[in-house]
Design a protein around this motif. Structure first.
Motif, PDB file in Angstrom:
ATOM      1  N   THR A 137       0.833  -1.200   0.000  1.00  0.00           N
ATOM      2  CA  THR A 137       0.000   0.000   0.000  1.00  0.00           C
ATOM      3  C   THR A 137       0.868   1.251   0.000  1.00  0.00           C
ATOM      4  O   THR A 137       2.092   1.187   0.134  1.00  0.00           O
ATOM      5  CB  THR A 137      -0.902   0.034   1.239  1.00  0.00           C
ATOM      6  OG1 THR A 137      -0.062   0.148   2.404  1.00  0.00           O
ATOM      7  CG2 THR A 137      -1.749  -1.226   1.339  1.00  0.00           C
ATOM      8  N   ASN A 161      -9.873   8.683  -6.538  1.00  0.00           N
ATOM      9  CA  ASN A 161      -9.217   7.508  -5.955  1.00  0.00           C
ATOM     10  C   ASN A 161      -7.734   7.423  -6.333  1.00  0.00           C
ATOM     11  O   ASN A 161      -7.146   6.344  -6.346  1.00  0.00           O
ATOM     12  CB  ASN A 161      -9.926   6.212  -6.357  1.00  0.00           C
ATOM     13  CG  ASN A 161     -11.354   6.134  -5.870  1.00  0.00           C
ATOM     14  OD1 ASN A 161     -12.269   5.829  -6.634  1.00  0.00           O
ATOM     15  ND2 ASN A 161     -11.575   6.438  -4.594  1.00  0.00           N
ATOM     16  N   ASP A 212      -7.691   4.185  -4.211  1.00  0.00           N
ATOM     17  CA  ASP A 212      -8.394   2.925  -4.453  1.00  0.00           C
ATOM     18  C   ASP A 212      -8.231   2.541  -5.916  1.00  0.00           C
ATOM     19  O   ASP A 212      -7.887   3.358  -6.765  1.00  0.00           O
ATOM     20  CB  ASP A 212      -9.875   3.067  -4.112  1.00  0.00           C
ATOM     21  CG  ASP A 212     -10.593   1.722  -4.023  1.00  0.00           C
ATOM     22  OD1 ASP A 212      -9.913   0.707  -3.793  1.00  0.00           O
ATOM     23  OD2 ASP A 212     -11.820   1.695  -4.197  1.00  0.00           O
ATOM     24  N   ASN A 213      -8.453   1.258  -6.209  1.00  0.00           N
ATOM     25  CA  ASN A 213      -8.449   0.732  -7.567  1.00  0.00           C
ATOM     26  C   ASN A 213      -7.083   0.909  -8.243  1.00  0.00           C
ATOM     27  O   ASN A 213      -7.011   1.105  -9.462  1.00  0.00           O
ATOM     28  CB  ASN A 213      -9.553   1.391  -8.399  1.00  0.00           C
ATOM     29  CG  ASN A 213      -9.932   0.546  -9.611  1.00  0.00           C
ATOM     30  OD1 ASN A 213      -9.861  -0.675  -9.563  1.00  0.00           O
ATOM     31  ND2 ASN A 213     -10.321   1.206 -10.683  1.00  0.00           N
TER      32      ASN A 213
END
Length: 222
Positions: A137, A161, A212-213
Motif C-alpha cells: 500500500t 481515488n 483505491d483501484n
C-alpha cells in the motif's frame, strides 16, 4: 494557498533527478513481491557515476551541504547542468504548488502505481505475505522514507481515488523526511489540512476520495 504551474520548470523536480538519479528498485531480489525487483548491488551497478556514499538501500547519499546549495539555484541554472549531464527528459509541468515560493530539494524516493489488475495484485500480495512484507500500500512505501527524501509518486495522473496522501499521511511524510517534500502525478486529499503543514508539495489535483483501484508496482523505479 496554492499556485498552478503551467509552463515554468519545476525548480525542484529537475534538481531531484540530477542529485539522486534513482534507477532501480530497492527491494531485495528475494522478495519477488513486485513485478520487477533489483538488489542493492543492481542499484549500485545502474548508478556507476555516483560520486557519493550510499544510503542503506543503495541510493546515492547526496551530501546535505550540496542540497542546501541547490536551494539557491534558479530553474535555468539547474536545467543547464541537467542537460550538460545528458539528462534530457527530467522535466514536467502542469502541477499545482501547495506552498508557492517554497523551494523543494532532496534525495528522490520514487513510488509507482498502476491501475488495479486483480489477478496480478493477488499474486503480488501472496508473495509479499510469504516473505513477511507488509501489504503493498501507499503506507508501506511511506514507512520506508528517510530524512532528506522527497517522495516522488507516479499515479498516472489519476484524480478520483488517486490520492496518495491526506493530511495525516502528509504530516507523517513531513516528520519522516524532515520536511523533504512530495511530488505526485496524481492527487491529494484534505487540501485545507495539508495547507497548514509546512512542507512543499506538487500535485496534479485535489480530490476528497481515498486511494483505491490501484496497485503498487514499484519502489525506486525510474
Amino acid at each position: 494557498m496554492i499556485e498552478f504551474v503551467s509552463s515554468h520548470p519545476l525548480r525542484v523536480v529537475t534538481i531531484l533527478f540530477l542529485l539522486a538519479c534513482s534507477i532501480a528498485l530497492l527491494l531485495p531480489d528475494s522478495a519477488h513481491a513486485q513485478l520487477v525487483t533489483f538488489t542493492k548491488q543492481d542499484l549500485v551497478e545502474y548508478t556507476p557515476k555516483n560520486p557519493f556514499d550510499r544510503l542503506p538501500d543503495g541510493r546515492p547519499k547526496v551530501p546535505d551541504e550540496l542540497m542546501e546549495r541547490a536551494r539557491d539555484l534558479s530553474s535555468e541554472e539547474v536545467w543547464a547542468v541537467v542537460q550538460q549531464k545528458e539528462y534530457n527528459n527530467q522535466y514536467a509541468d502542469g502541477f499545482y504548488v501547495l506552498h508557492p515560493g517554497k523551494t523543494m530539494v532532496g534525495r528522490v524516493f520514487t513510488v509507482q502505481f498502476m491501475p488495479l489488475r486483480q489477478d496480478v495484485d493477488d499474486v503480488a500480495e501472496k508473495k509479499a505475505k510469504a516473505h513477511g512484507i507488509p501489504p503493498l500500500t501507499n503506507q508501506m512505501a511511506i514507512d520506508m522514507l528517510q530524512p532528506g527524501d522527497v517522495l516522488v509518486v507516479d499515479l498516472f495522473g489519476k484524480k478520483v481515488n488517486g490520492t496518495i496522501v491526506g493530511d495525516n499521511l502528509f504530516y507523517y511524510v513531513m516528520k519522516a523526511t524532515h520536511s523533504g517534500g512530495l511530488v505526485v502525478d496524481g492527487s491529494i486529499r484534505d487540501l485545507d489540512g495539508l495547507s497548514q503543514i509546512d512542507m512543499p508539495a506538487y500535485f496534479r489535483s485535489a480530490d476528497p476520495t481515498p486511494i483505491d483501484n490501484v496497485m503498487l508496482t514499484g519502489i525506486n523505479v525510474p
